[in-house]
Every structure is written in structure tokens, then in C-alpha cells.
Design an enzyme around this catalytic site. Structure first.
Site, mmCIF file in Angstrom:
data_model
loop_
_atom_site.group_PDB
_atom_site.id
_atom_site.type_symbol
_atom_site.label_atom_id
_atom_site.label_comp_id
_atom_site.label_asym_id
_atom_site.label_seq_id
_atom_site.Cartn_x
_atom_site.Cartn_y
_atom_site.Cartn_z
ATOM 1 N N ILE A 153 40.974 60.470 6.038
ATOM 2 C CA ILE A 153 42.256 61.169 6.171
ATOM 3 C C ILE A 153 43.371 60.178 6.448
ATOM 4 C CG2 ILE A 153 43.549 62.871 7.498
ATOM 5 C CD1 ILE A 153 40.892 64.329 8.007
ATOM 6 N N ASP A 172 42.409 51.513 14.873
ATOM 7 C CA ASP A 172 41.117 52.176 14.923
ATOM 8 C C ASP A 172 40.205 51.290 15.762
ATOM 9 O OD1 ASP A 172 39.485 54.335 12.767
ATOM 10 O OD2 ASP A 172 38.330 53.042 14.095
ATOM 11 N N ALA A 233 44.701 66.559 13.815
ATOM 12 C CA ALA A 233 43.297 66.324 14.132
ATOM 13 C C ALA A 233 42.797 67.403 15.090
ATOM 14 C CB ALA A 233 43.121 64.924 14.707
ATOM 15 N N ASP A 258 49.026 70.637 14.183
ATOM 16 C CA ASP A 258 48.076 71.588 13.627
ATOM 17 C C ASP A 258 46.923 71.814 14.599
ATOM 18 O OD1 ASP A 258 47.216 73.300 11.466
ATOM 19 O OD2 ASP A 258 45.634 71.855 11.060
ATOM 20 N N GLU A 263 44.317 77.303 21.925
ATOM 21 C CA GLU A 263 44.290 78.040 20.668
ATOM 22 C C GLU A 263 43.595 79.384 20.896
ATOM 23 O OE1 GLU A 263 42.621 75.894 17.387
ATOM 24 O OE2 GLU A 263 43.846 74.097 17.741
ATOM 25 N N HIS A 282 45.990 75.519 12.975
ATOM 26 C CA HIS A 282 44.766 74.783 12.644
ATOM 27 C C HIS A 282 44.334 75.072 11.208
ATOM 28 C CE1 HIS A 282 41.419 72.668 15.069
ATOM 29 N NE2 HIS A 282 41.382 72.257 13.818
ATOM 30 N N ILE A 283 45.247 74.832 10.279
ATOM 31 C CA ILE A 283 45.020 75.165 8.869
ATOM 32 C C ILE A 283 44.810 73.932 7.998
ATOM 33 C CG2 ILE A 283 46.339 77.306 9.002
ATOM 34 C CD1 ILE A 283 48.691 75.729 7.666
ATOM 35 N N GLY A 284 44.690 72.752 8.610
ATOM 36 C CA GLY A 284 44.674 71.505 7.847
ATOM 37 C C GLY A 284 43.721 71.498 6.669
#
Length: 322
Positions: A153, A172, A233, A258, A263, A282-284
Site C-alpha cells: 500500500i 519502515d 490503516a 479511514d 468505531e 473504514h472503507i479503504g
């Protein structure tokens, strides 16, 4: 016959596509799409999971369970240790939703940067806001985007923002090979440097004890004035209360989220009332066509397991006594 349960809510046609790809003589397939039915389920042997969670009690309630397959890359909704201690494989579908999630991340960058919701709210209230936000709207062109997480991603976000003229730096804990950094035009920097110098910070890492509130109040103080946070994420990576304060104070220009800590968000939550914080539910990875990528990955792992082969995408090997 192996009992396969499709648990959760999925794009239209998912059940039918699985039915075609999993031989009926070998696999019994049923759908469980309500929480009540899921909580009552006790006979799953292989379970495909989306939206619903699989803590230890769900695992214990299904004593024949042998495999849990997560629809998507994240697997924090599954107790992978409890599963592994009982010999249950847990898999995911890494990279399958990278295109969809990266598109949403860039969409949020553009929407926050150009004050999209601020304009739509102003227009709905009768204000022609052509010049209202002129001095607080910005392009992606020439901006420095800091990507936290160099996986599929993160790399796709890098490619997309570069198409808009942005430069990319990344962090990272497992640095990419030099040739891949050069190919993706991603410059590696320490996390502290990324936080302090990025115009936009985009998060693409799992939620772990080590990453919870990785962007908290202290980190936000060190960010550039007018910077933007994007989190497509997991909720919990950002301290949402600190974020609201930072945006209200003018320290940060806004955010696109997102994933949030609570939630679903209740009506009137500060995240929903701050004009330049955009929240999506949370629709990614939730598009109608995402199954075209994910379903073949799930089916291959199921068929490998049934044939006595190692599935490709197991995430809990360290807890399995195999």
C-alpha cells in the site's frame, strides 16, 4: 466434506464466485452474515472472515475449526496466538486491497488539502466560498509526503502522489532493498525526521503495541505547521483526541481518517464536527470489485490446505506447533 463459512458482509456475488471455485463435492459452503448467527455458530471448520472478529471465545466455540482466512491484509481482529496454540492456521490476503486503499489515501490528501468538505458545507449554507479558503488550500505538487510503512500500500501511495508532482520519503522498521527504493523513488529517513519534515504523513502499518499512538500529542507538536495526517490503516495509530486539538489550534491543517479509535463514531463526535477532518467508515478496501483480487487468493489457500500443502499467506506460524 469440509465446512467452509463465509462470515461477515461481502460485495454482491462473493458467495456465488466462491461456490464456483470451491468444488461442491469437497467443500460445503454457507454464509453467516448477521452477528447473531455468527455468535451462534459452532460448526465452522474453515472460516473466511470480514468485519466480524475472532477472539479466543469464538475459536473455542468452534472446536472443529482448522483455518481462519482474513478478507484483507489486517488480522488484528483475530487472536492469532489462541488460534495457533490450537493448531488453527490464520491467513490474510496481503496486497490485495493495496490499489483501493492507496486510492482512498490520495483522495483524502487531495480533499483535505483543497478543503473540499469546507467548501461543500459553505455552499450548503448559502455561502459562495470561492475565496474563503484560498489562503488555506494547497496542491500535492511539490509537497513532501512521508509514508510510514513501505509495504504494497505504501509503495502504491508513493507512485500515485508522485504522479501529482510530490516527493516521497518513507520510514519502515524493515528498510526496503536499495534497488526497490530507487525504483519507487522513495527516500528512507528515520521516523523522527519524517515526522518533523513531511508536509503530509500517511500511515500504512499494522496496529501493534509498538505503533499505538505513534502520532500522539508530542509527535504532532514536532510536525510542520499546517501539515496533514492521513490514516487509512488502523484506528489507534493516531491519538484522535490530540489530533482534534492540533487541528483546532491551527497547528495542523487537517486530517483524513479511514480508521478511528472508536468505531462506529457517535453523531456529534469532535472528529465529525471539525470542518477539515474528513472521516470515512473504514472503507479503504471496500469496493465492489475487490473480490476479483481477493477471492482467488482465498481459494488457493483453502485448496492448498485441503491438499495437505502449506497455504501461502499464513500469518501465525510462530504460534503453531508444526
Amino acid at each position: 466434506m469440509v465446512n467452509v463459512v463465509l462470515a461477515g458482509q461481502y460485495p454482491a456475488g462473493t458467495f456465488e464466485k466462491l461456490r464456483v471455485m470451491l468444488p461442491e463435492a469437497q467443500f460445503g459452503l454457507k454464509a453467516v452474515d448477521t452477528l447473531e448467527a455468527y455468535d451462534a455458530m459452532t460448526d465452522a471448520e474453515i472460516m473466511i472472515l470480514r468485519i466480524f472478529k475472532a477472539p479466543k471465545e469464538v475459536i473455542l466455540r468452534n472446536p472443529k475449526l482448522k483455518m481462519i482466512l482474513r478478507w484483507g491484509a489486517g488480522y488484528d481482529s483475530v487472536d492469532i496466538q489462541a488460534a495457533g496454540e490450537r493448531g488453527i492456521l490464520v491467513t490474510n490476503t496481503p496486497g490485495a486491497n493495496a490499489g483501493a486503499v492507496s486510492e482512498l489515501a490520495v483522495m483524502l490528501m487531495l480533499a483535505v488539502g483543497r478543503r473540499l468538505l469546507c467548501h461543500t458545507r459553505s455552499l450548503s449554507q448559502g455561502e459562495w466560498s470561492k475565496n474563503t479558503y484560498l489562503n488555506s488550500s494547497f496542491c500535492l505538487n511539490n509537497k513532501l509526503v512521508g509514508i510510514v510503512g513501505g509495504g504494497s500500500i505504501g509503495r502504491q501511495v508513493a507512485a500515485k502522489v508522485q504522479a501529482f508532482g510530490a516527493r516521497v520519503q518513507y520510514y519502515d522498521p524493515y528498510r526496503l532493498p536499495t534497488e526497490l527504493e530507487e525504483q519507487c523513488r522513495m527516500t528512507y529517513v528515520p521516523l523522527e525526521t519524517l515526522i518533523e519534515t513531511s508536509d503530509i504523513i500517511s500511515l500504512h502499518v499494522p496496529l501493534l503495541d509498538s505503533t499505538r499512538h505513534m502520532l500522539g500529542g508530542e509527535e504532532m507538536k514536532r510536525m510542520k505547521d499546517g501539515a496533514i495526517i492521513i490514516n487509512t490503516a488502523r484506528g489507534g495509530l493516531v491519538d484522535d483526541e490530540a489530533l482534534v486539538r492540533a487541528v483546532r489550534s491551527g497547528k495542523l491543517a487537517g486530517a483524513g481518517l479511514d480508521g478511528v479509535e472508536r468505531e462506529p463514531l457517535p453523531a456529534g463526535d469532535p472528529l465529525l464536527t471539525e470542518p477539515n477532518i474528513i472521516v470515512t467508515p473504514h472503507i479503504g478496501g471496500g469496493t465492489a470489485d475487490i473480490g476479483d483480487v481477493i477471492i482467488p487468493m482465498l481459494v488457493q489457500d483453502i485448496r492448498n490446505f485441503a491438499a495437505g500443502k502449506k497455504p501461502e499467506h499464513v500469518v501465525n506460524w510462530k504460534f503453531l506447533d508444526i
